[in-house]
Design a protein around this motif. Sequence first.
Motif, PDB file in Angstrom:
ATOM      1  N   MET A 133       0.934  -1.422   0.052  1.00  0.00           N
ATOM      2  CA  MET A 133       0.072  -0.021  -0.204  1.00  0.00           C
ATOM      3  C   MET A 133       0.960   1.014   0.126  1.00  0.00           C
ATOM      4  SD  MET A 133      -3.426  -0.738   2.122  1.00  0.00           S
ATOM      5  CE  MET A 133      -3.838   0.930   2.032  1.00  0.00           C
ATOM      6  N   THR A 134       2.217   0.839   0.771  1.00  0.00           N
ATOM      7  CA  THR A 134       2.889   3.066   0.832  1.00  0.00           C
ATOM      8  C   THR A 134       3.863   2.655  -0.032  1.00  0.00           C
ATOM      9  OG1 THR A 134       4.405   1.866   2.571  1.00  0.00           O
ATOM     10  CG2 THR A 134       2.177   2.936   3.168  1.00  0.00           C
ATOM     11  N   GLY A 135       4.185   1.711  -0.376  1.00  0.00           N
ATOM     12  CA  GLY A 135       5.743   1.525  -1.280  1.00  0.00           C
ATOM     13  C   GLY A 135       6.586   0.972  -0.316  1.00  0.00           C
ATOM     14  N   LEU A 136       6.443   1.859   0.471  1.00  0.00           N
ATOM     15  CA  LEU A 136       8.276   1.802   1.681  1.00  0.00           C
ATOM     16  C   LEU A 136       8.429   0.572   1.933  1.00  0.00           C
ATOM     17  CD1 LEU A 136       6.547   4.148   4.264  1.00  0.00           C
ATOM     18  CD2 LEU A 136       8.184   5.082   2.838  1.00  0.00           C
ATOM     19  N   GLU A 137       9.318  -0.052   2.579  1.00  0.00           N
ATOM     20  CA  GLU A 137      10.064  -1.128   2.306  1.00  0.00           C
ATOM     21  C   GLU A 137      10.332  -1.239   3.946  1.00  0.00           C
ATOM     22  OE1 GLU A 137      14.750  -2.891   3.227  1.00  0.00           O
ATOM     23  OE2 GLU A 137      14.786  -1.009   1.976  1.00  0.00           O
TER      24      GLU A 137
END
Length: 164
Positions: A133-137
């Motif tokens: 959903m966020t593209g954050l690792e």
Amino acid sequence: MTEPNGSALPKPEPGEPRTGLGTTLHAARPRLQEPPESRGRTTIADGVVEKIAGIAAGEVPGIHALGGGFVRTMGAMRDRVPGGHTSAGRGVKVEVGEKQTAIDLQVVVEYGVSITDLAAEVRENVIATVERMTGLEVVEVNIAVNDVHLPDEDTQEVREDRLQ
């Protein structure tokens, strides 16, 4: 006045479009541009990641609730106030950087569930959901099991609600 004589202009090739003045239109060359994802910056608030992680953790069978005793008590009071609503981020703390995030969860598990297996499932679901959903690792998901929910506790909660 004289009209332009088309004989001095180059003749268009067969299939090339013509204009009223006898000139040829050429397709514009595509300019090299940066990809859309690098044209600007997206920031994601800590609260957004908290809610996503809280919902993802709660989806795993065997999780009774999120949050420690005090957090759950305060949340229950807030839920009973008119206009109050349940917070999906209750019991979740995150640190969000530009490309990475770390997540801390406080959970209450159902009695009889393997805590190590449950923790692995929660980590897997939270990491997959937050990254999608966020593209954050997601660099880490720390899980603190604060309580075990016993089956007979449900009947005590129902009795307390009736007394009020």
